[in-house]
Write a protein that holds these residues in place. Structure first.
Motif, PDB file in Angstrom:
ATOM      1  N   MET A   1       0.826  -1.211   0.000  1.00 53.60           N
ATOM      2  CA  MET A   1       0.000   0.000   0.000  1.00 53.60           C
ATOM      3  C   MET A   1       0.866   1.269   0.000  1.00 53.60           C
ATOM      4  O   MET A   1       0.399   2.345  -0.344  1.00 53.60           O
ATOM      5  N   LEU A   2       2.126   1.095   0.413  1.00 53.48           N
ATOM      6  CA  LEU A   2       3.035   2.231   0.517  1.00 53.48           C
ATOM      7  C   LEU A   2       3.171   2.969  -0.813  1.00 53.48           C
ATOM      8  O   LEU A   2       3.221   4.205  -0.860  1.00 53.48           O
ATOM      9  N   HIS A   3       3.220   2.196  -1.893  1.00 55.48           N
ATOM     10  CA  HIS A   3       3.326   2.761  -3.238  1.00 55.48           C
ATOM     11  C   HIS A   3       2.181   3.746  -3.508  1.00 55.48           C
ATOM     12  O   HIS A   3       2.388   4.844  -4.035  1.00 55.48           O
ATOM     13  N   TYR A   4       0.986   3.339  -3.136  1.00 52.03           N
ATOM     14  CA  TYR A   4      -0.185   4.187  -3.380  1.00 52.03           C
ATOM     15  C   TYR A   4      -0.210   5.376  -2.427  1.00 52.03           C
ATOM     16  O   TYR A   4      -0.645   6.475  -2.779  1.00 52.03           O
ATOM     17  N   GLN A   5       0.251   5.162  -1.195  1.00 60.28           N
ATOM     18  CA  GLN A   5       0.317   6.281  -0.241  1.00 60.28           C
ATOM     19  C   GLN A   5       1.305   7.341  -0.727  1.00 60.28           C
ATOM     20  O   GLN A   5       1.021   8.538  -0.680  1.00 60.28           O
ATOM     21  N   ASN A   6       2.456   6.868  -1.223  1.00 57.97           N
ATOM     22  CA  ASN A   6       3.428   7.814  -1.784  1.00 57.97           C
ATOM     23  C   ASN A   6       2.845   8.548  -2.981  1.00 57.97           C
ATOM     24  O   ASN A   6       3.076   9.743  -3.170  1.00 57.97           O
ATOM     25  N   ARG A   7       2.102   7.792  -3.789  1.00 58.47           N
ATOM     26  CA  ARG A   7       1.507   8.368  -4.983  1.00 58.47           C
ATOM     27  C   ARG A   7       0.558   9.514  -4.628  1.00 58.47           C
ATOM     28  O   ARG A   7       0.645  10.609  -5.195  1.00 58.47           O
ATOM     29  N   ILE A   8      -0.355   9.274  -3.668  1.00 58.04           N
ATOM     30  CA  ILE A   8      -1.317  10.329  -3.325  1.00 58.04           C
ATOM     31  C   ILE A   8      -0.621  11.491  -2.613  1.00 58.04           C
ATOM     32  O   ILE A   8      -0.963  12.656  -2.842  1.00 58.04           O
ATOM     33  N   ASN A   9       0.353  11.184  -1.767  1.00 65.00           N
ATOM     34  CA  ASN A   9       1.065  12.279  -1.080  1.00 65.00           C
ATOM     35  C   ASN A   9       1.738  13.205  -2.081  1.00 65.00           C
ATOM     36  O   ASN A   9       1.694  14.429  -1.946  1.00 65.00           O
ATOM     37  N   SER A  10       2.335  12.603  -3.094  1.00 64.71           N
ATOM     38  CA  SER A  10       3.004  13.391  -4.116  1.00 64.71           C
ATOM     39  C   SER A  10       1.983  14.197  -4.932  1.00 64.71           C
ATOM     40  O   SER A  10       2.193  15.375  -5.241  1.00 64.71           O
ATOM     41  N   PHE A  11       0.857  13.571  -5.277  1.00 64.84           N
ATOM     42  CA  PHE A  11      -0.164  14.266  -6.072  1.00 64.84           C
ATOM     43  C   PHE A  11      -0.784  15.422  -5.275  1.00 64.84           C
ATOM     44  O   PHE A  11      -0.971  16.529  -5.793  1.00 64.84           O
ATOM     45  N   LEU A  12      -1.088  15.162  -3.995  1.00 68.42           N
ATOM     46  CA  LEU A  12      -1.674  16.209  -3.149  1.00 68.42           C
ATOM     47  C   LEU A  12      -0.714  17.383  -3.012  1.00 68.42           C
ATOM     48  O   LEU A  12      -1.120  18.552  -3.044  1.00 68.42           O
ATOM     49  N   SER A  13       0.553  17.043  -2.842  1.00 72.76           N
ATOM     50  CA  SER A  13       1.566  18.069  -2.689  1.00 72.76           C
ATOM     51  C   SER A  13       1.628  18.972  -3.921  1.00 72.76           C
ATOM     52  O   SER A  13       1.700  20.199  -3.813  1.00 72.76           O
ATOM     53  N   LYS A  14       1.542  18.360  -5.100  1.00 77.29           N
ATOM     54  CA  LYS A  14       1.562  19.144  -6.345  1.00 77.29           C
ATOM     55  C   LYS A  14       0.304  20.008  -6.482  1.00 77.29           C
ATOM     56  O   LYS A  14       0.369  21.150  -6.922  1.00 77.29           O
ATOM     57  N   GLN A  15      -0.846  19.429  -6.129  1.00 74.42           N
ATOM     58  CA  GLN A  15      -2.108  20.163  -6.275  1.00 74.42           C
ATOM     59  C   GLN A  15      -2.125  21.396  -5.386  1.00 74.42           C
ATOM     60  O   GLN A  15      -2.549  22.475  -5.798  1.00 74.42           O
ATOM     61  N   ILE A  16      -1.694  21.244  -4.152  1.00 73.60           N
ATOM     62  CA  ILE A  16      -1.754  22.381  -3.225  1.00 73.60           C
ATOM     63  C   ILE A  16      -0.695  23.401  -3.598  1.00 73.60           C
ATOM     64  O   ILE A  16      -0.927  24.607  -3.490  1.00 73.60           O
ATOM     65  N   GLU A  17       0.445  22.926  -4.085  1.00 73.53           N
ATOM     66  CA  GLU A  17       1.476  23.856  -4.527  1.00 73.53           C
ATOM     67  C   GLU A  17       0.952  24.702  -5.690  1.00 73.53           C
ATOM     68  O   GLU A  17       1.168  25.905  -5.749  1.00 73.53           O
ATOM     69  N   ALA A  18       0.241  24.061  -6.615  1.00 70.19           N
ATOM     70  CA  ALA A  18      -0.261  24.753  -7.807  1.00 70.19           C
ATOM     71  C   ALA A  18      -1.474  25.638  -7.515  1.00 70.19           C
ATOM     72  O   ALA A  18      -1.884  26.435  -8.354  1.00 70.19           O
ATOM     73  N   SER A  19      -2.056  25.494  -6.324  1.00 69.53           N
ATOM     74  CA  SER A  19      -3.308  26.209  -6.036  1.00 69.53           C
ATOM     75  C   SER A  19      -3.104  27.718  -5.916  1.00 69.53           C
ATOM     76  O   SER A  19      -4.042  28.494  -6.095  1.00 69.53           O
ATOM     77  N   SER A  20      -1.893  28.148  -5.605  1.00 68.37           N
ATOM     78  CA  SER A  20      -1.625  29.576  -5.442  1.00 68.37           C
ATOM     79  C   SER A  20      -0.131  29.825  -5.589  1.00 68.37           C
ATOM     80  O   SER A  20       0.688  29.021  -5.147  1.00 68.37           O
ATOM     81  N   ASN A  21       0.219  30.950  -6.213  1.00 69.57           N
ATOM     82  CA  ASN A  21       1.637  31.286  -6.403  1.00 69.57           C
ATOM     83  C   ASN A  21       2.290  31.795  -5.130  1.00 69.57           C
ATOM     84  O   ASN A  21       3.503  31.825  -5.023  1.00 69.57           O
ATOM     85  N   GLU A  22       1.442  32.248  -4.200  1.00 71.56           N
ATOM     86  CA  GLU A  22       2.001  32.888  -3.010  1.00 71.56           C
ATOM     87  C   GLU A  22       2.061  31.933  -1.833  1.00 71.56           C
ATOM     88  O   GLU A  22       1.138  31.151  -1.608  1.00 71.56           O
ATOM     89  N   ASN A  23       3.132  32.040  -1.092  1.00 72.21           N
ATOM     90  CA  ASN A  23       3.284  31.185   0.083  1.00 72.21           C
ATOM     91  C   ASN A  23       2.624  31.853   1.289  1.00 72.21           C
ATOM     92  O   ASN A  23       3.261  32.179   2.273  1.00 72.21           O
ATOM     93  N   SER A  24       1.316  32.052   1.184  1.00 75.16           N
ATOM     94  CA  SER A  24       0.576  32.774   2.218  1.00 75.16           C
ATOM     95  C   SER A  24       0.379  31.913   3.472  1.00 75.16           C
ATOM     96  O   SER A  24       0.574  30.705   3.452  1.00 75.16           O
ATOM     97  N   ARG A  25      -0.017  32.575   4.539  1.00 81.26           N
ATOM     98  CA  ARG A  25      -0.326  31.862   5.780  1.00 81.26           C
ATOM     99  C   ARG A  25      -1.454  30.837   5.543  1.00 81.26           C
ATOM    100  O   ARG A  25      -1.416  29.732   6.073  1.00 81.26           O
ATOM    101  N   LEU A  26      -2.446  31.235   4.724  1.00 80.09           N
ATOM    102  CA  LEU A  26      -3.554  30.323   4.438  1.00 80.09           C
ATOM    103  C   LEU A  26      -3.050  29.072   3.718  1.00 80.09           C
ATOM    104  O   LEU A  26      -3.442  27.949   4.047  1.00 80.09           O
ATOM    105  N   LYS A  27      -2.159  29.276   2.757  1.00 78.54           N
ATOM    106  CA  LYS A  27      -1.619  28.125   2.019  1.00 78.54           C
ATOM    107  C   LYS A  27      -0.821  27.215   2.962  1.00 78.54           C
ATOM    108  O   LYS A  27      -0.954  25.988   2.910  1.00 78.54           O
ATOM    109  N   GLN A  28      -0.021  27.818   3.810  1.00 79.71           N
ATOM    110  CA  GLN A  28       0.766  27.014   4.763  1.00 79.71           C
ATOM    111  C   GLN A  28      -0.147  26.195   5.666  1.00 79.71           C
ATOM    112  O   GLN A  28       0.128  25.039   5.980  1.00 79.71           O
TER     113      GLN A  28
END
Lengths: 287, 287
Positions: A1-28
């Protein structure tokens, strides 16, 4: 299951990174809760259903991420002082402790928006995407997760019976687990109705078993193992399966639903190996 | 405009009634805020854009309702003690005063879900519906409304300049007004890009004028007329157009943006009478 957990963690990380250009308090604040680990049971359930139905994982990513964002937002809001007032989640300070209440409320709100934005971007036929969005909104709203949380809060300090407890859990926890399977089956065109029903019934039994195990862990495990306060149900005077049925009967009930879930999987014509493994994991977990 | 206000009130009432069979506390709380009247400026803007583009109002209903639900959820959450801590909204007790904080948080959450469920049910081509959902999610999330509210809270008690003030307002208030026009133009297939841009620029100027007028009313009108506490910006030590520019310059700025908005409407080849009427209404309102 680790493979899939890594997969979603990486995808979530990219999605939230792409959600806004600014490293705002809300984004953090959104990143803090969304990327704090966790077992990722809901994404795993999406991937397991996708593997069973031979749905492209690059498509399943969006469903898994959207549902995990809804889950993350609900945890942030549930932990607030006006709700369960918890300081600890996954072994870390809860969002409003780490940041502040206003930021935590807004982080939850913005994670819900991001869930629908993510789901709307699913690379799939538009009618299927619309159907998934309608279903996720329904299962996480007034008749689903949010409605269940409201009933749960109102039931505190009250004597409620098994019927009410089941109703609360079906909405509060069950609905989003159902969403994992129902949204994914939505992408399989021409899936026979009786087969689709088996997947959905499987999710229903899995959801009930999941909640009973959760209730049992709350009274049998310590805070360190759980990563959140142990005995919180007792503290909040919440009815649980062990409190209503006794510990052994609660365990028997969990077994009953797990067996039903397995039985349904064995009668599905597609490969359900990963769904079976995930079911076993959920039963055997200790936190 | 009364005709359209009645139309959206009736549609919202039906949508929330249909959202759940049970008359739960959560449903009552959602109804309380969603059906509490208000000027319905966002739905009016949707209908005015739809009338201009000859889009069926039976379709526009869903867009108008979804955006008003997002607006209603944001007001409930903004009024919470952890945010603006307001007791009065539209001349009535705010949601958390009438109900309780936990219910108010969940009512906001469930209204956001209902917004996407409603939008997903829009009787229109699925690709257009998906595009509208993606756009609403973006304009109400981290780079839009929720992000703007977060910036606004962080700017309290701080000396900020015009650039920051404009950025906050563009996100906090402007984005959702933009959504009214952008989602509706999304439904007009084959609309020329330069014409679409005029509609969108119009919405931008209208949004700025709307916010300046809002800031002016906060210092020039009393609580009874506003239906919410007067001088709340001063109380919360928030920078506003009048506080940064002086009252007369702020009024001039509002006029400037209103004139820009009118000018754009006059250069659109479709009938923009209702959009012009609405623009006049927004400038002349006293609450």
């Amino acid at each position: 299951m680790l493979h899939y957990q890594n997969r979603i963690n990486s995808f979530l990380s990219k999605q939230i990174e792409a959600s806004s250009n600014e490293n705002s308090r809300l984004k953090q604040s959104m990143q803090y809760s969304l990327l704090s680990g966790g077992k990722r049971i809901r994404p795993l359930l999406v991937y397991a259903t996708a593997e069973s139905l031979k749905i492209n994982l690059d498509t399943a990513d969006y469903i898994a991420a959207a549902i995990e964002m809804i889950h993350a937002y609900s945890l942030i809001h549930d932990d607030l002082p006006a709700m369960d007032n918890d300081d600890l989640r996954r072994g870390k300070a809860t969002n409003h402790i780490k940041f502040d209440e206003a930021t935590a409320i807004l982080a939850g709100d913005a994670l819900q928006s991001l869930a629908y934005e993510t789901l709307a971007n699913t690379p799939a036929d538009a009618p299927n995407v619309v159907a998934m969005i309608a279903k996720l909104a329904q299962l996480s709203g007034i008749v689903g997760m949010a409605g269940g949380q409201s009933l749960d809060l109102m039931a505190e300090n009250k004597n409620i019976g098994m019927a009410d407890l089941q109703k609360i859990h079906a909405a509060k926890t069950g609905a989003l687990l159902q969403a994992c399977v129902q949204l994914t089956t939505e992408l399989k065109n021409n899936l026979a109705d009786d087969c689709k029903i088996k997947y959905h019934l499987f999710a229903e039994h899995l959801g009930v078993a999941f909640q009973i195990v959760d209730d049992i862990l709350d009274v049998t495990q310590d805070t360190e193992t759980l990563g959140k306060p142990a005995n919180s149900d007792t503290k909040n005077k919440k009815a649980t399966y062990p409190s209503l049925l006794g510990l052994q009967n609660a365990k028997d009930q969990a077994d009953h639903h797990i067996n039903k879930a397995y039985h349904l999987l064995e009668n599905i014509e597609f490969n359900t190996d990963m769904l079976k493994q995930l079911t076993a994991l959920i039963l055997q977990r200790n936190h």
